[in-house]
Design an enzyme around this catalytic site. Structure first.
Site, PDB file in Angstrom:
ATOM      1  N   TYR A   1      15.119  -5.951  14.861  1.00  0.00           N
ATOM      2  CA  TYR A   1      14.878  -5.704  13.349  1.00  0.00           C
ATOM      3  C   TYR A   1      15.987  -6.487  12.571  1.00  0.00           C
ATOM      4  O   TYR A   1      15.749  -7.266  11.687  1.00  0.00           O
ATOM      5  CB  TYR A   1      14.699  -4.173  13.012  1.00  0.00           C
ATOM      6  CG  TYR A   1      14.493  -3.907  11.739  1.00  0.00           C
ATOM      7  CD1 TYR A   1      13.445  -3.729  10.990  1.00  0.00           C
ATOM      8  CD2 TYR A   1      15.472  -3.482  10.905  1.00  0.00           C
ATOM      9  CE1 TYR A   1      12.984  -3.219   9.816  1.00  0.00           C
ATOM     10  CE2 TYR A   1      15.247  -2.828   9.504  1.00  0.00           C
ATOM     11  CZ  TYR A   1      13.996  -2.899   8.846  1.00  0.00           C
ATOM     12  OH  TYR A   1      13.893  -2.521   7.778  1.00  0.00           O
TER      13      TYR A   1
ATOM     14  N   ILE B   1      16.239   4.425   2.833  1.00  0.00           N
ATOM     15  CA  ILE B   1      15.340   4.476   1.473  1.00  0.00           C
ATOM     16  C   ILE B   1      14.236   5.519   2.010  1.00  0.00           C
ATOM     17  O   ILE B   1      13.521   5.360   3.249  1.00  0.00           O
ATOM     18  CB  ILE B   1      14.561   3.293   1.075  1.00  0.00           C
ATOM     19  CG1 ILE B   1      15.664   2.323   0.668  1.00  0.00           C
ATOM     20  CG2 ILE B   1      13.708   3.735  -0.103  1.00  0.00           C
ATOM     21  CD1 ILE B   1      16.728   2.625  -0.510  1.00  0.00           C
TER      22      ILE B   1
ATOM     23  N   ASN C   1       7.400  -8.134   1.399  1.00  0.00           N
ATOM     24  CA  ASN C   1       7.854  -6.866   1.486  1.00  0.00           C
ATOM     25  C   ASN C   1       7.389  -6.160   3.035  1.00  0.00           C
ATOM     26  O   ASN C   1       7.809  -5.164   3.498  1.00  0.00           O
ATOM     27  CB  ASN C   1       7.320  -5.839   0.543  1.00  0.00           C
ATOM     28  CG  ASN C   1       7.758  -4.411   0.885  1.00  0.00           C
ATOM     29  OD1 ASN C   1       8.732  -3.666   0.644  1.00  0.00           O
ATOM     30  ND2 ASN C   1       6.377  -3.670   1.088  1.00  0.00           N
TER      31      ASN C   1
ATOM     32  N   LYS D   1      15.436  -9.828  10.031  1.00  0.00           N
ATOM     33  CA  LYS D   1      16.020  -9.589   8.619  1.00  0.00           C
ATOM     34  C   LYS D   1      16.946 -10.746   8.495  1.00  0.00           C
ATOM     35  O   LYS D   1      17.022 -11.321   7.450  1.00  0.00           O
ATOM     36  CB  LYS D   1      16.289  -8.198   8.353  1.00  0.00           C
ATOM     37  CG  LYS D   1      15.300  -7.286   8.343  1.00  0.00           C
ATOM     38  CD  LYS D   1      14.215  -7.524   7.394  1.00  0.00           C
ATOM     39  CE  LYS D   1      13.272  -6.143   7.297  1.00  0.00           C
ATOM     40  NZ  LYS D   1      12.201  -6.402   6.385  1.00  0.00           N
TER      41      LYS D   1
ATOM     42  N   ASN E   1      -3.279  -9.298   7.745  1.00  0.00           N
ATOM     43  CA  ASN E   1      -1.935  -8.953   8.700  1.00  0.00           C
ATOM     44  C   ASN E   1      -1.094 -10.466   8.398  1.00  0.00           C
ATOM     45  O   ASN E   1      -1.325 -11.565   8.757  1.00  0.00           O
ATOM     46  CB  ASN E   1      -2.421  -8.879  10.291  1.00  0.00           C
ATOM     47  CG  ASN E   1      -1.242  -9.109  11.073  1.00  0.00           C
ATOM     48  OD1 ASN E   1       0.117  -9.218  10.694  1.00  0.00           O
ATOM     49  ND2 ASN E   1      -1.415  -8.606  12.476  1.00  0.00           N
TER      50      ASN E   1
ATOM     51  N   ALA F   1      17.806  -8.997  13.773  1.00  0.00           N
ATOM     52  CA  ALA F   1      17.517 -10.226  14.008  1.00  0.00           C
ATOM     53  C   ALA F   1      16.334 -10.995  12.995  1.00  0.00           C
ATOM     54  O   ALA F   1      16.311 -12.008  12.333  1.00  0.00           O
ATOM     55  CB  ALA F   1      17.044 -10.917  15.488  1.00  0.00           C
TER      56      ALA F   1
ATOM     57  N   SER G   1       0.958  -1.254   0.066  1.00  0.00           N
ATOM     58  CA  SER G   1       0.024   0.010   0.002  1.00  0.00           C
ATOM     59  C   SER G   1       0.844   1.189   0.065  1.00  0.00           C
ATOM     60  O   SER G   1       0.356   2.161  -0.488  1.00  0.00           O
ATOM     61  CB  SER G   1      -0.906   0.040   1.306  1.00  0.00           C
ATOM     62  OG  SER G   1      -0.299  -0.305   2.214  1.00  0.00           O
ATOM     63  N   ARG G   2       2.069   1.167   0.677  1.00  0.00           N
ATOM     64  CA  ARG G   2       2.936   2.249   0.624  1.00  0.00           C
ATOM     65  C   ARG G   2       4.213   2.336   0.401  1.00  0.00           C
ATOM     66  O   ARG G   2       4.697   0.752   0.221  1.00  0.00           O
ATOM     67  CB  ARG G   2       2.711   2.792   2.359  1.00  0.00           C
ATOM     68  CG  ARG G   2       1.298   3.381   2.545  1.00  0.00           C
ATOM     69  CD  ARG G   2       1.206   4.096   3.937  1.00  0.00           C
ATOM     70  NE  ARG G   2       1.375   3.109   4.804  1.00  0.00           N
ATOM     71  CZ  ARG G   2       2.346   2.827   5.835  1.00  0.00           C
ATOM     72  NH1 ARG G   2       3.081   3.826   5.951  1.00  0.00           N
ATOM     73  NH2 ARG G   2       2.196   2.060   6.759  1.00  0.00           N
TER      74      ARG G   2
HETATM   75  P1  NAP Z   1       6.470   1.592   5.029  1.00  0.00           P
HETATM   76  O1  NAP Z   1       6.415   2.921   4.063  1.00  0.00           O
HETATM   77  O2  NAP Z   1       6.160   1.826   6.463  1.00  0.00           O
HETATM   78  O3  NAP Z   1       5.326   0.525   4.516  1.00  0.00           O
HETATM   79  C1  NAP Z   1       5.171  -0.379   5.193  1.00  0.00           C
HETATM   80  C2  NAP Z   1       4.167  -1.379   4.683  1.00  0.00           C
HETATM   81  O4  NAP Z   1       4.078  -2.940   5.270  1.00  0.00           O
HETATM   82  C3  NAP Z   1       2.800  -0.915   4.590  1.00  0.00           C
HETATM   83  O5  NAP Z   1       2.092  -1.122   3.216  1.00  0.00           O
HETATM   84  C4  NAP Z   1       2.028  -1.480   5.608  1.00  0.00           C
HETATM   85  O6  NAP Z   1       0.719  -1.480   5.364  1.00  0.00           O
HETATM   86  C5  NAP Z   1       2.792  -2.751   5.648  1.00  0.00           C
HETATM   87  N1  NAP Z   1       2.516  -3.542   6.801  1.00  0.00           N
HETATM   88  C6  NAP Z   1       3.071  -3.283   7.875  1.00  0.00           C
HETATM   89  N2  NAP Z   1       2.738  -4.458   8.790  1.00  0.00           N
HETATM   90  C7  NAP Z   1       1.866  -5.302   8.139  1.00  0.00           C
HETATM   91  C8  NAP Z   1       1.528  -6.245   8.467  1.00  0.00           C
HETATM   92  N3  NAP Z   1       1.481  -6.799   9.698  1.00  0.00           N
HETATM   93  N4  NAP Z   1       0.811  -6.985   7.527  1.00  0.00           N
HETATM   94  C9  NAP Z   1       0.605  -6.586   6.269  1.00  0.00           C
HETATM   95  N5  NAP Z   1       1.003  -5.569   5.804  1.00  0.00           N
HETATM   96  C10 NAP Z   1       2.030  -4.851   6.782  1.00  0.00           C
HETATM   97  O7  NAP Z   1       7.845   0.879   4.767  1.00  0.00           O
HETATM   98  P2  NAP Z   1       8.890   0.926   3.613  1.00  0.00           P
HETATM   99  O8  NAP Z   1      10.215   1.656   4.300  1.00  0.00           O
HETATM  100  O9  NAP Z   1       8.217   1.004   2.480  1.00  0.00           O
HETATM  101  O10 NAP Z   1       9.658  -0.515   4.121  1.00  0.00           O
HETATM  102  C11 NAP Z   1       9.054  -1.972   3.231  1.00  0.00           C
HETATM  103  C12 NAP Z   1      10.091  -2.886   3.475  1.00  0.00           C
HETATM  104  O11 NAP Z   1      11.362  -2.663   3.183  1.00  0.00           O
HETATM  105  C13 NAP Z   1      10.039  -3.412   4.903  1.00  0.00           C
HETATM  106  O12 NAP Z   1      10.223  -4.604   5.041  1.00  0.00           O
HETATM  107  C14 NAP Z   1      11.238  -2.766   5.505  1.00  0.00           C
HETATM  108  O13 NAP Z   1      11.704  -3.367   6.472  1.00  0.00           O
HETATM  109  C15 NAP Z   1      12.017  -2.723   4.223  1.00  0.00           C
HETATM  110  N6  NAP Z   1      13.367  -1.777   4.390  1.00  0.00           N
HETATM  111  C16 NAP Z   1      13.041  -0.244   4.331  1.00  0.00           C
HETATM  112  C17 NAP Z   1      13.882   0.430   4.518  1.00  0.00           C
HETATM  113  C18 NAP Z   1      13.794   1.939   4.481  1.00  0.00           C
HETATM  114  O14 NAP Z   1      14.712   2.679   4.615  1.00  0.00           O
HETATM  115  N7  NAP Z   1      12.569   2.327   4.181  1.00  0.00           N
HETATM  116  C19 NAP Z   1      15.282   0.082   4.707  1.00  0.00           C
HETATM  117  C20 NAP Z   1      15.612  -1.340   4.779  1.00  0.00           C
HETATM  118  C21 NAP Z   1      14.579  -2.082   4.441  1.00  0.00           C
HETATM  119  P3  NAP Z   1      -0.480  -0.352   5.731  1.00  0.00           P
HETATM  120  O15 NAP Z   1      -0.397   0.628   4.848  1.00  0.00           O
HETATM  121  O16 NAP Z   1      -1.674  -1.076   5.953  1.00  0.00           O
HETATM  122  O17 NAP Z   1       0.121   0.007   7.269  1.00  0.00           O
END
Ligand code: NAP
Length: 243
Positions: free
Chosen positions: A154, A187, A89, A158, A60, A156, A11-12
Protein backbone atom coordinates in the site's frame (compact mmCIF):
# COMPACT_ATOMS: atom_id res chain seq x y z
CA UNK A 1 -21.31 22.10 -22.21
CA UNK A 2 -22.57 19.93 -19.35
CA UNK A 3 -19.80 19.46 -16.79
CA UNK A 4 -19.18 16.14 -15.09
CA UNK A 5 -16.93 14.89 -12.33
CA UNK A 6 -15.81 11.25 -12.37
CA UNK A 7 -15.06 9.73 -8.98
CA UNK A 8 -13.48 6.27 -9.02
CA UNK A 9 -14.57 4.19 -6.06
CA UNK A 10 -17.46 6.59 -5.57
CA UNK A 11 -19.90 4.07 -4.17
CA UNK A 12 -18.78 4.12 -0.55
CA UNK A 13 -16.65 5.87 2.08
CA UNK A 14 -14.50 8.83 1.07
CA UNK A 15 -15.57 8.49 -2.58
CA UNK A 16 -19.24 8.84 -1.68
CA UNK A 17 -18.58 11.98 0.37
CA UNK A 18 -16.64 13.40 -2.60
CA UNK A 19 -19.49 12.61 -5.01
CA UNK A 20 -22.03 14.40 -2.82
CA UNK A 21 -19.78 17.42 -2.20
CA UNK A 22 -18.97 17.84 -5.91
CA UNK A 23 -22.70 17.51 -6.65
CA UNK A 24 -23.32 20.39 -4.21
CA UNK A 25 -20.88 22.42 -6.33
CA UNK A 26 -23.09 21.77 -9.36
CA UNK A 27 -21.16 19.01 -11.08
CA UNK A 28 -23.00 16.07 -12.58
CA UNK A 29 -21.41 12.94 -11.20
CA UNK A 30 -20.14 9.69 -12.70
CA UNK A 31 -19.92 7.21 -9.83
CA UNK A 32 -17.48 4.41 -10.56
CA UNK A 33 -17.54 1.22 -8.52
CA UNK A 34 -16.28 -2.33 -8.86
CA UNK A 35 -18.91 -4.62 -7.36
CA UNK A 36 -21.22 -3.01 -4.80
CA UNK A 37 -24.06 -1.84 -7.04
CA UNK A 38 -26.44 -1.29 -4.12
CA UNK A 39 -24.13 1.24 -2.49
CA UNK A 40 -23.37 2.84 -5.87
CA UNK A 41 -27.11 3.38 -6.35
CA UNK A 42 -27.41 4.76 -2.82
CA UNK A 43 -24.70 7.30 -3.67
CA UNK A 44 -26.51 8.12 -6.92
CA UNK A 45 -29.71 8.87 -5.01
CA UNK A 46 -27.80 11.19 -2.63
CA UNK A 47 -26.19 12.94 -5.62
CA UNK A 48 -29.56 13.46 -7.32
CA UNK A 49 -30.93 15.02 -4.11
CA UNK A 50 -28.49 17.87 -4.80
CA UNK A 51 -30.32 18.65 -8.05
CA UNK A 52 -27.72 17.39 -10.51
CA UNK A 53 -27.66 14.31 -12.72
CA UNK A 54 -25.47 11.28 -12.31
CA UNK A 55 -24.75 7.79 -13.51
CA UNK A 56 -23.24 4.73 -11.91
CA UNK A 57 -20.39 3.23 -13.89
CA UNK A 58 -19.14 -0.27 -13.19
CA UNK A 59 -15.54 -1.04 -14.08
CA UNK A 60 -12.44 -2.33 -12.37
CA UNK A 61 -9.96 0.55 -12.63
CA UNK A 62 -7.05 -1.91 -12.87
CA UNK A 63 -8.53 -3.71 -15.90
CA UNK A 64 -7.59 -1.77 -19.01
CA UNK A 65 -10.16 -3.52 -21.22
CA UNK A 66 -12.99 -2.69 -18.80
CA UNK A 67 -11.85 0.92 -18.43
CA UNK A 68 -11.73 1.36 -22.21
CA UNK A 69 -15.00 -0.48 -22.81
CA UNK A 70 -17.06 1.36 -20.19
CA UNK A 71 -15.42 4.75 -19.71
CA UNK A 72 -14.02 4.98 -23.24
CA UNK A 73 -17.44 4.20 -24.71
CA UNK A 74 -19.14 6.77 -22.45
CA UNK A 75 -16.71 9.45 -23.63
CA UNK A 76 -17.26 8.46 -27.26
CA UNK A 77 -21.05 8.56 -26.91
CA UNK A 78 -21.20 11.80 -24.90
CA UNK A 79 -19.24 14.33 -26.90
CA UNK A 80 -21.55 17.09 -25.65
CA UNK A 81 -20.46 16.36 -22.07
CA UNK A 82 -17.15 17.26 -20.45
CA UNK A 83 -15.40 15.44 -17.60
CA UNK A 84 -13.82 18.51 -16.00
CA UNK A 85 -12.91 16.86 -12.70
CA UNK A 86 -11.36 13.44 -12.17
CA UNK A 87 -10.91 12.07 -8.67
CA UNK A 88 -8.81 8.89 -8.59
CA UNK A 89 -10.08 7.52 -5.29
CA UNK A 90 -10.55 3.75 -5.78
CA UNK A 91 -8.24 1.77 -3.54
CA UNK A 92 -7.91 -1.28 -1.36
CA UNK A 93 -5.76 -2.41 1.57
CA UNK A 94 -4.27 -5.90 1.90
CA UNK A 95 -1.91 -5.55 4.84
CA UNK A 96 0.73 -8.12 5.67
CA UNK A 97 4.33 -8.16 6.77
CA UNK A 98 6.57 -8.26 3.70
CA UNK A 99 7.97 -11.68 4.61
CA UNK A 100 4.46 -13.17 4.56
CA UNK A 101 3.05 -11.13 1.69
CA UNK A 102 1.62 -13.09 -1.24
CA UNK A 103 1.96 -12.09 -4.89
CA UNK A 104 -1.78 -11.47 -4.93
CA UNK A 105 -1.64 -9.13 -1.94
CA UNK A 106 1.18 -7.18 -3.55
CA UNK A 107 -0.22 -6.97 -7.08
CA UNK A 108 -3.88 -6.32 -6.29
CA UNK A 109 -3.04 -3.27 -4.18
CA UNK A 110 -0.44 -1.97 -6.65
CA UNK A 111 -2.62 -2.60 -9.70
CA UNK A 112 -5.70 -0.81 -8.40
CA UNK A 113 -3.79 2.26 -7.19
CA UNK A 114 -1.14 2.59 -9.88
CA UNK A 115 -2.52 0.94 -13.03
CA UNK A 116 -5.96 2.29 -12.11
CA UNK A 117 -4.62 5.83 -11.93
CA UNK A 118 -2.85 5.34 -15.28
CA UNK A 119 -5.67 3.76 -17.30
CA UNK A 120 -8.36 6.16 -16.13
CA UNK A 121 -6.31 9.35 -16.18
CA UNK A 122 -4.84 8.67 -19.62
CA UNK A 123 -8.33 8.46 -21.08
CA UNK A 124 -9.61 11.60 -19.37
CA UNK A 125 -6.56 13.85 -19.73
CA UNK A 126 -6.80 13.90 -23.53
CA UNK A 127 -10.06 15.85 -23.53
CA UNK A 128 -8.85 18.07 -20.68
CA UNK A 129 -5.87 19.01 -22.87
CA UNK A 130 -8.22 19.88 -25.73
CA UNK A 131 -10.49 21.94 -23.44
CA UNK A 132 -7.51 23.57 -21.73
CA UNK A 133 -9.13 22.95 -18.37
CA UNK A 134 -9.16 20.16 -15.85
CA UNK A 135 -8.79 19.13 -12.26
CA UNK A 136 -7.17 15.79 -11.43
CA UNK A 137 -7.17 14.86 -7.75
CA UNK A 138 -5.57 11.65 -6.53
CA UNK A 139 -6.50 10.20 -3.16
CA UNK A 140 -3.27 8.81 -1.75
CA UNK A 141 -2.37 8.20 1.90
CA UNK A 142 -0.18 9.07 4.85
CA UNK A 143 1.18 5.56 4.24
CA UNK A 144 2.61 6.66 0.88
CA UNK A 145 4.43 9.61 2.47
CA UNK A 146 5.68 8.06 5.67
CA UNK A 147 5.64 4.31 4.99
CA UNK A 148 3.77 2.14 7.47
CA UNK A 149 4.85 -1.34 8.63
CA UNK A 150 2.59 -4.08 7.30
CA UNK A 151 1.80 -1.94 4.26
CA UNK A 152 4.79 -2.23 1.92
CA UNK A 153 2.33 -2.85 -0.93
CA UNK A 154 0.00 0.00 0.00
CA UNK A 155 2.83 2.45 0.86
CA UNK A 156 4.58 1.66 -2.44
CA UNK A 157 1.38 2.08 -4.43
CA UNK A 158 0.50 5.44 -2.90
CA UNK A 159 4.10 6.71 -3.18
CA UNK A 160 3.99 5.80 -6.89
CA UNK A 161 0.84 7.83 -7.39
CA UNK A 162 2.42 10.78 -5.54
CA UNK A 163 5.34 10.65 -8.01
CA UNK A 164 2.96 10.46 -10.95
CA UNK A 165 0.96 13.40 -9.56
CA UNK A 166 4.06 15.59 -9.47
CA UNK A 167 5.20 14.52 -12.96
CA UNK A 168 1.81 14.89 -14.64
CA UNK A 169 1.28 18.30 -13.04
CA UNK A 170 4.39 19.49 -14.88
CA UNK A 171 3.26 17.94 -18.18
CA UNK A 172 -0.16 19.62 -18.27
CA UNK A 173 0.17 22.85 -16.26
CA UNK A 174 0.46 25.03 -19.36
CA UNK A 175 -2.94 23.79 -20.47
CA UNK A 176 -4.78 25.02 -17.39
CA UNK A 177 -4.97 21.58 -15.80
CA UNK A 178 -4.02 21.11 -12.16
CA UNK A 179 -3.01 17.74 -10.73
CA UNK A 180 -2.85 17.30 -6.96
CA UNK A 181 -3.05 14.61 -4.32
CA UNK A 182 -4.84 14.43 -0.99
CA UNK A 183 -3.28 12.20 1.66
CA UNK A 184 -5.72 11.12 4.37
CA UNK A 185 -4.60 9.65 7.68
CA UNK A 186 -7.08 7.47 9.60
CA UNK A 187 -10.59 8.09 8.25
CA UNK A 188 -13.74 6.29 9.42
CA UNK A 189 -14.86 4.12 6.47
CA UNK A 190 -15.30 0.42 5.65
CA UNK A 191 -11.57 0.34 4.87
CA UNK A 192 -10.67 1.07 8.50
CA UNK A 193 -13.52 -0.76 10.25
CA UNK A 194 -11.01 -3.34 11.55
CA UNK A 195 -8.97 -0.62 13.31
CA UNK A 196 -10.09 0.37 16.79
CA UNK A 197 -10.08 4.17 17.10
CA UNK A 198 -9.34 3.84 20.84
CA UNK A 199 -6.04 2.03 20.10
CA UNK A 200 -4.80 4.60 17.60
CA UNK A 201 -6.20 7.97 18.61
CA UNK A 202 -3.47 8.76 21.14
CA UNK A 203 -1.03 8.85 18.18
CA UNK A 204 -3.08 11.56 16.48
CA UNK A 205 -2.65 15.16 17.69
CA UNK A 206 -6.37 15.82 17.14
CA UNK A 207 -7.08 12.65 19.16
CA UNK A 208 -9.64 11.16 16.80
CA UNK A 209 -10.14 9.52 13.41
CA UNK A 210 -11.30 11.81 10.60
CA UNK A 211 -14.60 11.80 8.75
CA UNK A 212 -14.91 11.16 5.00
CA UNK A 213 -16.43 14.63 4.69
CA UNK A 214 -13.24 16.21 6.01
CA UNK A 215 -11.35 14.67 3.08
CA UNK A 216 -14.09 15.55 0.61
CA UNK A 217 -13.94 19.22 1.61
CA UNK A 218 -10.25 19.41 0.65
CA UNK A 219 -10.92 17.59 -2.63
CA UNK A 220 -13.73 20.06 -3.32
CA UNK A 221 -11.40 23.00 -2.77
CA UNK A 222 -8.88 21.50 -5.19
CA UNK A 223 -11.69 20.95 -7.70
CA UNK A 224 -12.89 24.54 -7.35
CA UNK A 225 -11.74 27.80 -8.85
CA UNK A 226 -10.33 28.79 -5.45
CA UNK A 227 -7.18 26.71 -6.06
CA UNK A 228 -6.16 27.89 -9.52
CA UNK A 229 -2.42 28.26 -8.77
CA UNK A 230 -2.01 25.05 -6.76
CA UNK A 231 -0.61 22.07 -8.65
CA UNK A 232 1.72 19.13 -8.06
CA UNK A 233 0.98 19.23 -4.32
CA UNK A 234 0.15 16.60 -1.73
CA UNK A 235 -2.19 17.91 0.95
CA UNK A 236 -2.40 15.86 4.14
CA UNK A 237 -5.73 15.48 5.92
CA UNK A 238 -4.66 13.55 8.98
CA UNK A 239 -5.37 15.44 12.19
CA UNK A 240 -1.73 16.46 12.53
CA UNK A 241 -0.06 13.04 12.36
CA UNK A 242 3.60 13.42 11.50
CA UNK A 243 4.13 12.66 7.85
P1 NAP B 1 -13.72 1.99 1.07
O1 NAP B 1 -14.75 2.53 2.00
O2 NAP B 1 -13.22 0.61 1.23
O3 NAP B 1 -14.26 2.20 -0.42
C1 NAP B 1 -13.46 1.79 -1.49
C2 NAP B 1 -14.11 2.22 -2.79
O4 NAP B 1 -13.24 1.84 -3.86
C3 NAP B 1 -15.44 1.53 -3.05
O5 NAP B 1 -16.27 2.45 -3.73
C4 NAP B 1 -15.05 0.37 -3.98
O6 NAP B 1 -16.10 -0.06 -4.84
C5 NAP B 1 -13.97 1.05 -4.79
N1 NAP B 1 -13.05 0.10 -5.43
C6 NAP B 1 -12.22 -0.80 -4.85
N2 NAP B 1 -11.53 -1.47 -5.77
C7 NAP B 1 -11.92 -0.97 -6.99
C8 NAP B 1 -11.58 -1.23 -8.34
N3 NAP B 1 -10.67 -2.17 -8.65
N4 NAP B 1 -12.18 -0.54 -9.32
C9 NAP B 1 -13.11 0.39 -9.03
N5 NAP B 1 -13.49 0.70 -7.78
C10 NAP B 1 -12.89 0.03 -6.77
O7 NAP B 1 -12.40 2.91 1.09
P2 NAP B 1 -12.16 4.41 1.61
O8 NAP B 1 -11.68 4.34 2.99
O9 NAP B 1 -13.30 5.28 1.24
O10 NAP B 1 -10.88 4.77 0.70
C11 NAP B 1 -10.96 5.59 -0.44
C12 NAP B 1 -9.55 5.98 -0.85
O11 NAP B 1 -8.92 6.67 0.25
C13 NAP B 1 -8.63 4.79 -1.17
O12 NAP B 1 -7.79 5.11 -2.24
C14 NAP B 1 -7.82 4.63 0.11
O13 NAP B 1 -6.58 4.02 -0.16
C15 NAP B 1 -7.68 6.07 0.54
N6 NAP B 1 -7.38 6.23 1.97
C16 NAP B 1 -8.27 5.85 2.91
C17 NAP B 1 -7.96 6.02 4.26
C18 NAP B 1 -8.89 5.64 5.38
O14 NAP B 1 -8.46 5.76 6.55
N7 NAP B 1 -10.11 5.22 5.12
C19 NAP B 1 -6.73 6.59 4.60
C20 NAP B 1 -5.84 6.97 3.60
C21 NAP B 1 -6.20 6.80 2.28
P3 NAP B 1 -17.19 -1.18 -4.40
O15 NAP B 1 -18.17 -0.46 -3.50
O16 NAP B 1 -17.78 -1.65 -5.66
O17 NAP B 1 -16.43 -2.25 -3.64
Amino acid sequence: MTKFALVTGGSRGIGRAICITLAEMGYNILINYQSNETEANNTLALVKEKGVSGEIMKFNVSNQDEVNAVLGTWIENNKDKEIAVLVNNAGIRKDNLMMWMSDQEWHSVMDIAVDGFFYVTRLIIKNMLVKKYGRVINVVSLSGLKGLPGQTNYSASKAAVIGATKALAQEVGRRGITVNAVAPGFIKTDMTHDLNEKDFKSLIPMNRFGEAQEVADVVAWLASDKSTYVTGQVISVNGGLYS
